[in-house]
Structures are given as structure tokens and as C-alpha cells.
Design a protein around this motif. Structure first.
Motif, mmCIF file in Angstrom:
data_model
loop_
_atom_site.group_PDB
_atom_site.id
_atom_site.type_symbol
_atom_site.label_atom_id
_atom_site.label_comp_id
_atom_site.label_asym_id
_atom_site.label_seq_id
_atom_site.Cartn_x
_atom_site.Cartn_y
_atom_site.Cartn_z
ATOM 1 N N ASP A 140 0.800 -1.218 0.000
ATOM 2 C CA ASP A 140 0.000 0.000 0.000
ATOM 3 C C ASP A 140 0.835 1.272 0.000
ATOM 4 O O ASP A 140 0.328 2.342 -0.368
ATOM 5 C CB ASP A 140 -0.929 0.008 1.213
ATOM 6 C CG ASP A 140 -1.943 -1.115 1.146
ATOM 7 O OD1 ASP A 140 -2.619 -1.235 0.112
ATOM 8 O OD2 ASP A 140 -2.051 -1.895 2.123
ATOM 9 N N ALA A 141 2.087 1.176 0.441
ATOM 10 C CA ALA A 141 2.927 2.377 0.517
ATOM 11 C C ALA A 141 4.371 1.970 0.748
ATOM 12 O O ALA A 141 4.663 0.839 1.175
ATOM 13 C CB ALA A 141 2.460 3.303 1.636
ATOM 14 N N ILE A 142 5.264 2.908 0.497
ATOM 15 C CA ILE A 142 6.674 2.767 0.836
ATOM 16 C C ILE A 142 6.991 3.782 1.932
ATOM 17 O O ILE A 142 6.668 4.969 1.810
ATOM 18 C CB ILE A 142 7.582 3.029 -0.380
ATOM 19 C CG1 ILE A 142 7.319 2.017 -1.494
ATOM 20 C CG2 ILE A 142 9.057 3.016 0.032
ATOM 21 C CD1 ILE A 142 7.680 0.582 -1.149
ATOM 22 N N LEU A 143 7.620 3.294 2.992
ATOM 23 C CA LEU A 143 8.093 4.147 4.081
ATOM 24 C C LEU A 143 9.611 4.146 4.030
ATOM 25 O O LEU A 143 10.236 3.080 4.024
ATOM 26 C CB LEU A 143 7.605 3.604 5.424
ATOM 27 C CG LEU A 143 8.017 4.359 6.689
ATOM 28 C CD1 LEU A 143 7.507 5.794 6.669
ATOM 29 C CD2 LEU A 143 7.499 3.629 7.928
ATOM 30 N N ILE A 144 10.217 5.309 3.973
ATOM 31 C CA ILE A 144 11.667 5.432 3.920
ATOM 32 C C ILE A 144 12.159 5.952 5.262
ATOM 33 O O ILE A 144 11.644 6.942 5.789
ATOM 34 C CB ILE A 144 12.100 6.365 2.777
ATOM 35 C CG1 ILE A 144 11.812 5.699 1.414
ATOM 36 C CG2 ILE A 144 13.579 6.725 2.880
ATOM 37 C CD1 ILE A 144 12.169 6.551 0.207
ATOM 38 N N GLY A 145 13.156 5.254 5.829
ATOM 39 C CA GLY A 145 13.703 5.689 7.107
ATOM 40 C C GLY A 145 14.635 4.655 7.685
ATOM 41 O O GLY A 145 14.690 3.511 7.240
ATOM 42 N N GLY A 146 15.385 5.075 8.696
ATOM 43 C CA GLY A 146 16.314 4.181 9.374
ATOM 44 C C GLY A 146 16.834 4.850 10.629
ATOM 45 O O GLY A 146 16.675 6.065 10.815
ATOM 46 N N SER A 147 17.471 4.040 11.482
ATOM 47 C CA SER A 147 17.953 4.574 12.760
ATOM 48 C C SER A 147 19.340 5.192 12.661
ATOM 49 O O SER A 147 19.663 6.133 13.391
ATOM 50 C CB SER A 147 17.965 3.455 13.808
ATOM 51 O OG SER A 147 16.667 2.961 14.018
ATOM 52 N N THR A 148 20.181 4.666 11.766
ATOM 53 C CA THR A 148 21.553 5.153 11.658
ATOM 54 C C THR A 148 21.937 5.265 10.181
ATOM 55 O O THR A 148 21.383 4.575 9.316
ATOM 56 C CB THR A 148 22.540 4.204 12.355
ATOM 57 O OG1 THR A 148 22.444 2.895 11.766
ATOM 58 C CG2 THR A 148 22.231 4.090 13.848
ATOM 59 N N GLY A 149 22.905 6.121 9.903
ATOM 60 C CA GLY A 149 23.449 6.234 8.558
ATOM 61 C C GLY A 149 22.547 6.903 7.549
ATOM 62 O O GLY A 149 22.813 6.850 6.341
ATOM 63 N N VAL A 150 21.489 7.550 8.009
ATOM 64 C CA VAL A 150 20.569 8.218 7.092
ATOM 65 C C VAL A 150 21.062 9.639 6.842
ATOM 66 O O VAL A 150 21.266 10.411 7.784
ATOM 67 C CB VAL A 150 19.138 8.232 7.665
ATOM 68 C CG1 VAL A 150 18.197 8.971 6.722
ATOM 69 C CG2 VAL A 150 18.641 6.817 7.910
ATOM 70 N N THR A 151 21.258 9.989 5.587
ATOM 71 C CA THR A 151 21.729 11.322 5.221
ATOM 72 C C THR A 151 20.779 11.950 4.204
ATOM 73 O O THR A 151 19.916 11.280 3.625
ATOM 74 C CB THR A 151 23.127 11.263 4.593
ATOM 75 O OG1 THR A 151 23.041 10.579 3.324
ATOM 76 C CG2 THR A 151 24.113 10.526 5.496
ATOM 77 N N TYR A 152 20.952 13.237 3.997
ATOM 78 C CA TYR A 152 20.154 13.928 2.976
ATOM 79 C C TYR A 152 20.392 13.286 1.609
ATOM 80 O O TYR A 152 19.448 13.029 0.860
ATOM 81 C CB TYR A 152 20.546 15.407 2.946
ATOM 82 C CG TYR A 152 19.633 16.265 2.104
ATOM 83 C CD1 TYR A 152 18.555 16.934 2.669
ATOM 84 C CD2 TYR A 152 19.865 16.422 0.743
ATOM 85 C CE1 TYR A 152 17.711 17.727 1.896
ATOM 86 C CE2 TYR A 152 19.028 17.207 -0.040
ATOM 87 C CZ TYR A 152 17.952 17.857 0.545
ATOM 88 O OH TYR A 152 17.120 18.633 -0.225
#
Length: 242
Positions: A37-49
Motif C-alpha cells: 500500500d505504501a513505501i516508508l523510507i527511514g532508518g535509525s543510523t546512517g541516514v543522510t540527505y
């Protein structure tokens, strides 16, 4: 806010993609065309612009909702359909409840698309997870304690989403059921450790929305099977919420 809540209401199955992990174009296409139904983008570490922009641009080739779960102010990227803002309820550190949120408002002010924001009352339940270590969450909760946090989100704070986060470990379904029975208004999300159809079905029978993440990177074919498994449980879920 009501429009955004209406957007997520039909979501039964969501794939979560981590900008800090590698997924091939072929596997990404399978995920996005799976019927989720959808894509969720995210994470706890290493996420940058930069890695968030790159992943968003790849997902945007497909016609499905794409949300950003904002965990780092540096990765607040424009162009998503909505922005999900976690408030970790079971941490003694106020930074993860309101502190980072205050900083975001100070930094971005009038640039914040308030009409696209949706707050999640996070209850982190796997003490070995990255999110637990990062936020200092107190994860050794009884089912009743977890349900009490859920009621804070649901009834006291009137948050649109209660999110049970087991992050890397399949959850205790007795705890999930206790929480399910305590939540009346918020949409109940479950995330963590789903590796097969049977686990997806068990979580979906109790929760409104099931988020599947890590298995995508280990066995994409198993991940794809969770879509149908979740959607087969609609009649079972209705027994708990009606």
C-alpha cells in the motif's frame, strides 16, 4: 491532518526501505510493484540527505504513496507525500519525545509542511535494536505497561498512530494483543522481525498496518509473499476492532 489520516487509513501493508542499505533496481521494482500500500523510507543510523534523496528518486518511478519517517534533521528531504514524526514514549530522554522536534521547528520554522505531518507514538520493545540503543528506550515492559503507553498516545495525546516497534525481532503477540485491545482511535502499526507469511498473518490479524523491512534485504521473494499474507487477514482483524 484529517486528509493525511485518511491517506494512511487503507494501509494494511507497508514496505520500509532504509537509505543506508543497498537494494538493486530489480528488487526495488519487485517491491514497488508488489501490491503493497505504501513505501516508508527511514532508518535509525546512517541516514543522510544524499542517500534519502537518491532512494526517493528511485521510488518515485512507481505510482504509490511514499512517506519519510524523520529520524534525523539532516535528512528532512522535500518531495514526500507525507512525513511521519516519531515520538518515543518509553524513553526517559525527553530529546526523543519533544527535544528534537523543538530543534526542527527552530531550524525550519515556516518551511515545515504541517499539513503533511503525521505523529507516531512509538513504543520500542526490542532492547537489542539500534533504535533502542539510540533513544535509550526502556524496553523491558509487561504487556500492561506497553498498553498503558499505547493509551497515552491514543487517549491522552490523541496521536493518529501508535507504532509497536520490535525492530529486527518478531514480537510477542500476547503483548500486541493486549495493546490492540487498549487502542480505540489511533491506527495501530506493527514493525519488526517479519520473515515469512505466517508471521505477517499473525501481526496483521491484530494490527491495522504491518511494516515489513529487513527481510527485503535478505530474501526479497519472502518479503513479497508478506503482501498477500497481510491482506488475507482483514476479516480476522475486524474481530478485534469491532
Amino acid at each position: 491532518m484529517k486528509l493525511i489520516q485518511q491517506m494512511i487509513k487503507p494501509w494494511r501493508h507497508v514496505f520500509k526501505l532504509d537509505p543506508d542499505r543497498v537494494i538493486s533496481d530489480e528488487d526495488l521494482e519487485l517491491v514497488c510493484l508488489s501490491g503493497t500500500d505504501a513505501i516508508l523510507i527511514g532508518g535509525s543510523t546512517g541516514v543522510t540527505y544524499e542517500n534519502t534523496v537518491e532512494l526517493l528518486s528511485r521510488v518515485r518511478r512507481f505510482d504509490l504513496p511514499c512517506a519519510l519517517e524523520v529520524s534525523d534533521l539532516e535528512a528532512a528531504v522535500p518531495g514526500f507525500d507525507l512525513y511521519m514524526i516519531p515520538m518515543v514514549l518509553n524513553t526517559p530522554d525527553p530529546a526523543w519525545i519533544v527535544g528534537h522536534h523543538r530543534q526542527a521547528i527552530e531550524r525550519y520554522g515556516n518551511f515545515i509542511p504541517w499539513e503533511l505531518l503525521l505523529t507516531e507514538g512509538y513504543i520500542v520493545l526490542n532492547g537489542d535494536s539500534s533504535v533502542a540503543r539510540l533513544t535509550g528506550a526502556e524496553c523491558d515492559l509487561t504487556a500492561e505497561e506497553a498498553a498503558a503507553y499505547a493509551q497515552i498516545a491514543d487517549k491522552l495525546m490523541t496521536l493518529p498512530v501508535v507504532y509497536l516497534e520490535y525492530s529486527g525481532r518478531f514480537g510477542d503477540m500476547e503483548t500486541v494483543q493486549t495493546v490492540r485491545e487498549s487502542v480505540e482511535n489511533s491506527q495501530l502499526f506493527y514493525g519488526g522481525g517479519i520473515t515469512c507469511e505466517a508471521e505477517a498473518e499473525r501481526a496483521a490479524a491484530l494490527c491495522d498496518t504491518v511494516v515489513v523491512g529487513n527481510i527485503i534485504y535478505r530474501d526479497v521473494q519472502q518479503a513479497l509473499l508478506t503482501v498477500g499474507a497481510v491482506k488475507r487477514t482483514e476479516h480476522v482483524r475486524n474481530l478485534y476492532i469491532n
